[in-house]
Design a protein around this motif. Structure first.
Motif, PDB file in Angstrom:
ATOM      1  N   GLU A  29     -10.795  -9.850  10.104  1.00  0.00           N
ATOM      2  CA  GLU A  29      -9.216 -10.017   9.238  1.00  0.00           C
ATOM      3  C   GLU A  29      -8.144  -9.355  10.137  1.00  0.00           C
ATOM      4  OE1 GLU A  29      -6.586 -10.901   7.035  1.00  0.00           O
ATOM      5  OE2 GLU A  29      -8.536 -11.440   6.183  1.00  0.00           O
ATOM      6  N   GLN A  30      -7.072 -10.029  10.189  1.00  0.00           N
ATOM      7  CA  GLN A  30      -5.781  -9.862  10.844  1.00  0.00           C
ATOM      8  C   GLN A  30      -4.960  -8.968  10.037  1.00  0.00           C
ATOM      9  OE1 GLN A  30      -5.711 -10.281  14.308  1.00  0.00           O
ATOM     10  NE2 GLN A  30      -7.809 -10.679  14.043  1.00  0.00           N
ATOM     11  N   ASP A  31      -4.926  -9.139   8.752  1.00  0.00           N
ATOM     12  CA  ASP A  31      -3.994  -8.654   7.818  1.00  0.00           C
ATOM     13  C   ASP A  31      -4.047  -7.190   7.709  1.00  0.00           C
ATOM     14  OD1 ASP A  31      -1.495  -9.420   5.802  1.00  0.00           O
ATOM     15  OD2 ASP A  31      -2.707  -8.055   4.931  1.00  0.00           O
ATOM     16  N   PRO A  32      -2.975  -6.417   8.200  1.00  0.00           N
ATOM     17  CA  PRO A  32      -3.224  -5.018   8.057  1.00  0.00           C
ATOM     18  C   PRO A  32      -3.101  -4.404   6.568  1.00  0.00           C
ATOM     19  CG  PRO A  32      -0.696  -5.622   8.835  1.00  0.00           C
ATOM     20  CD  PRO A  32      -1.628  -6.845   8.692  1.00  0.00           C
ATOM     21  N   ILE A  33      -2.229  -5.054   5.975  1.00  0.00           N
ATOM     22  CA  ILE A  33      -2.521  -4.310   4.432  1.00  0.00           C
ATOM     23  C   ILE A  33      -3.957  -4.921   3.778  1.00  0.00           C
ATOM     24  CG2 ILE A  33      -1.655  -4.698   2.062  1.00  0.00           C
ATOM     25  CD1 ILE A  33       0.182  -3.202   4.328  1.00  0.00           C
ATOM     26  N   ALA A  34      -4.405  -6.014   4.178  1.00  0.00           N
ATOM     27  CA  ALA A  34      -5.806  -6.041   3.703  1.00  0.00           C
ATOM     28  C   ALA A  34      -6.949  -5.089   4.312  1.00  0.00           C
ATOM     29  CB  ALA A  34      -6.268  -7.580   3.962  1.00  0.00           C
ATOM     30  N   SER A  37      -6.265  -1.671   2.676  1.00  0.00           N
ATOM     31  CA  SER A  37      -6.763  -1.910   1.297  1.00  0.00           C
ATOM     32  C   SER A  37      -8.259  -1.439   1.217  1.00  0.00           C
ATOM     33  CB  SER A  37      -6.487  -3.035   0.579  1.00  0.00           C
ATOM     34  OG  SER A  37      -4.915  -3.315   0.540  1.00  0.00           O
ATOM     35  N   ASN A  38      -8.929  -2.608   2.095  1.00  0.00           N
ATOM     36  CA  ASN A  38     -10.267  -2.619   1.844  1.00  0.00           C
ATOM     37  C   ASN A  38     -11.072  -1.278   2.306  1.00  0.00           C
ATOM     38  OD1 ASN A  38     -11.262  -4.845   0.527  1.00  0.00           O
ATOM     39  ND2 ASN A  38     -11.002  -6.077   2.339  1.00  0.00           N
ATOM     40  N   GLY A  54      -6.036   7.458   0.699  1.00  0.00           N
ATOM     41  CA  GLY A  54      -5.367   6.435   1.101  1.00  0.00           C
ATOM     42  C   GLY A  54      -4.497   6.605   2.229  1.00  0.00           C
ATOM     43  N   PHE A  55      -3.408   5.741   2.240  1.00  0.00           N
ATOM     44  CA  PHE A  55      -2.819   5.672   3.728  1.00  0.00           C
ATOM     45  C   PHE A  55      -1.112   5.932   3.371  1.00  0.00           C
ATOM     46  CE2 PHE A  55      -6.437   3.540   4.398  1.00  0.00           C
ATOM     47  CZ  PHE A  55      -7.006   3.736   5.398  1.00  0.00           C
ATOM     48  N   TYR A  56      -0.571   6.666   4.491  1.00  0.00           N
ATOM     49  CA  TYR A  56       1.186   6.549   4.227  1.00  0.00           C
ATOM     50  C   TYR A  56       1.159   5.911   5.693  1.00  0.00           C
ATOM     51  CZ  TYR A  56       1.565   9.636   0.177  1.00  0.00           C
ATOM     52  OH  TYR A  56       1.583   9.817  -1.093  1.00  0.00           O
ATOM     53  N   LEU A  57       2.285   5.106   5.602  1.00  0.00           N
ATOM     54  CA  LEU A  57       2.652   4.443   7.083  1.00  0.00           C
ATOM     55  C   LEU A  57       4.111   5.173   7.371  1.00  0.00           C
ATOM     56  CD1 LEU A  57       1.480   1.014   5.825  1.00  0.00           C
ATOM     57  CD2 LEU A  57       0.275   2.701   6.995  1.00  0.00           C
ATOM     58  N   LEU A  58       4.057   5.336   8.751  1.00  0.00           N
ATOM     59  CA  LEU A  58       5.297   5.903   9.284  1.00  0.00           C
ATOM     60  C   LEU A  58       6.463   4.865   9.395  1.00  0.00           C
ATOM     61  CD1 LEU A  58       6.573   8.661  10.295  1.00  0.00           C
ATOM     62  CD2 LEU A  58       5.743   8.000  12.536  1.00  0.00           C
ATOM     63  N   ARG A  59       7.483   5.030   8.654  1.00  0.00           N
ATOM     64  CA  ARG A  59       8.878   4.060   9.113  1.00  0.00           C
ATOM     65  C   ARG A  59      10.025   5.001   8.726  1.00  0.00           C
ATOM     66  NH1 ARG A  59       6.762  -0.046   4.640  1.00  0.00           N
ATOM     67  NH2 ARG A  59       5.068  -1.261   5.943  1.00  0.00           N
ATOM     68  N   ASP A  60      10.898   5.047   9.832  1.00  0.00           N
ATOM     69  CA  ASP A  60      12.156   5.517  10.008  1.00  0.00           C
ATOM     70  C   ASP A  60      12.045   7.150   9.758  1.00  0.00           C
ATOM     71  OD1 ASP A  60      13.357   3.230  10.553  1.00  0.00           O
ATOM     72  OD2 ASP A  60      13.447   2.687   8.427  1.00  0.00           O
ATOM     73  N   GLY A  66       1.147   3.616   1.336  1.00  0.00           N
ATOM     74  CA  GLY A  66       0.769   2.515   1.609  1.00  0.00           C
ATOM     75  C   GLY A  66      -0.785   2.176   0.682  1.00  0.00           C
ATOM     76  N   PRO A  67      -1.526   1.398   0.857  1.00  0.00           N
ATOM     77  CA  PRO A  67      -2.681   1.065  -0.064  1.00  0.00           C
ATOM     78  C   PRO A  67      -3.398   2.550  -0.171  1.00  0.00           C
ATOM     79  CG  PRO A  67      -2.720  -0.478   1.709  1.00  0.00           C
ATOM     80  CD  PRO A  67      -1.682   0.659   2.009  1.00  0.00           C
TER      81      PRO A  67
END
Length: 163
Positions: A29-34, A37-38, A54-60, A66-67
């Protein structure tokens, strides 16, 4: 002493199976959110005595939710704030036996008593964190840390630098 060794051996084998399951689940699977999530669902199924994963994604220079699996959570966390933000700032795992003793702990769920946060690296840069909470004091041990860090390393090989 033998009982503790048997418990560690059993836990070690369980984690080895978890890592294999992760690879099988995300390798095609290439989709990062998928994949995120899994991955959170897999950890939620595998780990006992937890109440959030779950996940927290670093932005700014902020961690963005995240999922995840669990109750609704804080949406934004500044780098350097709370356990998650500290993991990013220090670029190292935070294994906290009692979150109520952690300076600046952000209580998204009042039932959480211990926490482990694994920074996720891509190209030697932190791109987010894996966050796991437990309603039990001192829930996470060294073996948990070793395998959850390995879990994060494998997962990030399937994630882009910019999620």
């Amino acid at each position: 002493m033998l009982e503790k060794k048997e418990t560690n051996d059993c836990q070690d084998k369980s984690y080895q199976l978890l890592v294999k399951q992760l690879e099988a689940l995300i390798e095609d699977e290439q989709d990062p959110i998928a994949n995120l999530s899994n991955s959170s669902a897999l950890l939620n199924q595998f780990l006992d005595r937890i109440n959030w994963v779950g996940f927290y994604l670093l932005r700014d220079n902020q961690l963005i939710l995240g999922p995840f699996q669990g109750l609704p959570a804080c949406v934004r966390i500044e780098v350097g704030k709370g356990v998650c933000g500290t993991a990013v700032k220090e670029e190292q795992t935070q294994r906290i036996a009692d979150v109520h003793e952690f300076p600046g702990h952000i209580a998204c769920d009042a039932a959480s008593r211990s926490e482990i946060v694994i920074p996720l690296f891509k190209d030697k840069q932190v791109i987010g964190v894996l966050d796991i909470d437990s309603p039990e004091l001192d829930r996470f041990n060294e073996l948990d840390q070793i395998y959850l860090e390995k879990f994060g390393e494998i997962l990030t090989t399937y994630l882009p630098t910019n999620i």
